[in-house]
Scaffold this active site. Structure first.
Site, PDB file in Angstrom:
ATOM      1  N   CYS A   1       0.899  -1.277   0.054  1.00 48.03           N
ATOM      2  CA  CYS A   1      -0.066  -0.188  -0.120  1.00 48.03           C
ATOM      3  C   CYS A   1       0.977   1.319  -0.092  1.00 48.03           C
ATOM      4  CB  CYS A   1      -0.983  -0.052   1.269  1.00 48.03           C
ATOM      5  SG  CYS A   1      -0.068  -0.401   2.631  1.00 48.03           S
TER       6      CYS A   1
ATOM      7  N   CYS B   1       2.953   1.903   3.086  1.00 54.40           N
ATOM      8  CA  CYS B   1       4.097   1.003   3.119  1.00 54.40           C
ATOM      9  C   CYS B   1       5.466   1.869   2.853  1.00 54.40           C
ATOM     10  CB  CYS B   1       3.865  -0.394   2.791  1.00 54.40           C
ATOM     11  SG  CYS B   1       2.440  -1.216   2.947  1.00 54.40           S
TER      12      CYS B   1
END
Lengths: 334, 76
Positions: free
Chosen positions: B10, B13
């Site tokens: 994502c 991250c």
């Protein structure tokens, strides 16, 4: 009552912005909004700004609420309940949790690993992308409150019924083995300060904004196109009120598509303005947001095909039924 | 120091990776960052929300990006 009306038209529907953009388009761009081009430009600018404002404010508020319900806590709340009540709670908690399918998979693993019944987890998984507070407020802004409330209720009912069917079907064997293999340790949810909560909420706004802005622009663009350029007869000819297949076509078109509810709403709005049934437009919106190829591919990593097919089938069928219900009773809402 | 970022790819991250690298640079410590994207491995850390930061095998934070100062404390 008058104050409520005023709040509704100024804060939610943003009538002030509508007027402001009208001045901009007519006096600065010299495009009369009574003509096609001016009207499209007006629709585009007004809707984009409105959605971006609402989106930022709403995601912030919801993320703040969400920071009180970390997955560990949700898991504990659900673990203490059984039966229909647990499924209903799962569906309700799904409305205040992630906006992204990439975060719902770790949640699915965590819940299942902790021994939550599969029906409860799926009730949560169905309602999570379908119904969230942001979509409700946006629906109220673009359509009206009765439609927004009916949308939430039908969405939650769909999630609960989906959970019930999946638990009755005894699908536990179709969960990938590794999900249950190693028991996860129970981590105590951390206590957050208000500063950390607001940081979390701001991060969420940034994150969602970065992810959805292209979809919003595309969605509003398509909406503007439908609104002013595509002949009404063409659209009603395909998915008009008097065809029995309209809801079916709209749903099946929407299932593989991946977009955000913020991008699909302007399309639904334009469709309804063009004489498409409310149920047809909502079914399209629901199928785009609830199911998509990327999210199904993610799910495939944790569940096996029969369960994936059942899940997709239930959600698709549910959306189609909701579509027909809204089309039948749309005189109650518009 | 061994640092792991858990997450299925994502945007957050990536951001956590960036801010961690920066914090380590400011602290002047050598770290090796490993990105863990495999669900089964993420599961083994008992993490339910991503991104998560693991320092020397211990989960320091999950589900949010910590502030710059907190992050520095986690790395020391």
């Amino acid at each position: 009552m008058d104050i409520f009306k005023w709040l509704n038209s100024q804060l939610l529907r943003m009538d002030w912005l509508h007027g402001l953009v009208k001045v901009l388009v007519e006096d600065v761009f010299k495009l009369p909004t009574s003509k096609q081009l001016g009207a499209s430009v007006h629709f585009f600018i007004y809707d984009v700004i409105k959605i971006f404002i609402l989106l930022s404010v709403l995601i912030f508020v919801i993320s703040w609420i969400q920071s009180y319900f970390p997955p560990e806590r949700t898991k504990r709340i659900l673990g203490n309940m059984t039966g229909l009540k647990a499924k209903l709670m799962g569906a309700l908690l799904g409305t205040i949790t992630p906006f992204c399918s990439c975060s719902s998979i770790p949640l699915f693993i965590g819940f299942t690993n902790a021994g939550l019944p599969i029906g409860v987890t799926f009730a949560f998984l169905i309602s999570s992308p379908l119904v969230d507070l942001a979509s409700v407020i946006l629906l109220a802004s673009i359509f009206n409150w009765p439609i927004a409330i009916a949308y939430v209720i039908t969405g939650i009912v769909l999630a609960v019924i989906g959970g019930v069917i999946i638990s009755k079907a005894k699908m536990e064997q179709y969960i990938e083995g590794f999900v249950l293999k190693n028991k996860m340790a129970t981590i105590e949810p951390e206590k957050l300060s208000n500063q950390e909560r607001s940081r979390f909420a701001l991060d969420q706004v940034e994150d969602v904004f970065k992810r959805v802005w292209p979809y919003v622009l595309i969605g509003v663009g398509i909406g503007a196109l439908i609104h002013n350029w595509i002949p009404e007869t063409f659209i009603t000819g395909m998915i008009g009120k008097n065809h029995w297949w309209s809801v079916l076509v709209a749903t099946l078109l929407g299932v593989p598509m991946y977009a955000d509810i913020f991008g699909t709403l302007p399309i639904a709005e334009a469709l309804v303005n063009k004489g498409v049934g409310l149920g047809t437009a909502l079914a399209f919106m629901m199928s785009v947001t609830a199911l998509s190829l990327p999210s199904l591919i993610m799910l495939k990593k944790v569940i096996k095909t029969p369960l994936l097919v059942l899940f997709t089938g239930i959600v698709t069928a549910g959306i189609i039924i909701i579509g027909y219900l809204f089309n039948t009773f749309d005189y109650l809402f518009i | 120091m061994e640092v792991k970022i858990l997450g299925t790819g994502c945007p957050k991250c990536k951001k956590l990776t960036e801010v961690t690298e920066q914090a380590a640079k400011e602290l002047g410590i050598e770290i090796s960052i490993e990105k863990v994207t495999d669900l089964e491995k993420i599961l083994s850390y008992s993490v339910m929300s991503t991104p998560a930061l693991v320092v020397n095998g211990v989960v320091k934070v999950a589900g949010r990006i910590p502030s710059h100062d907190d992050l520095k404390k986690m790395l020391v």
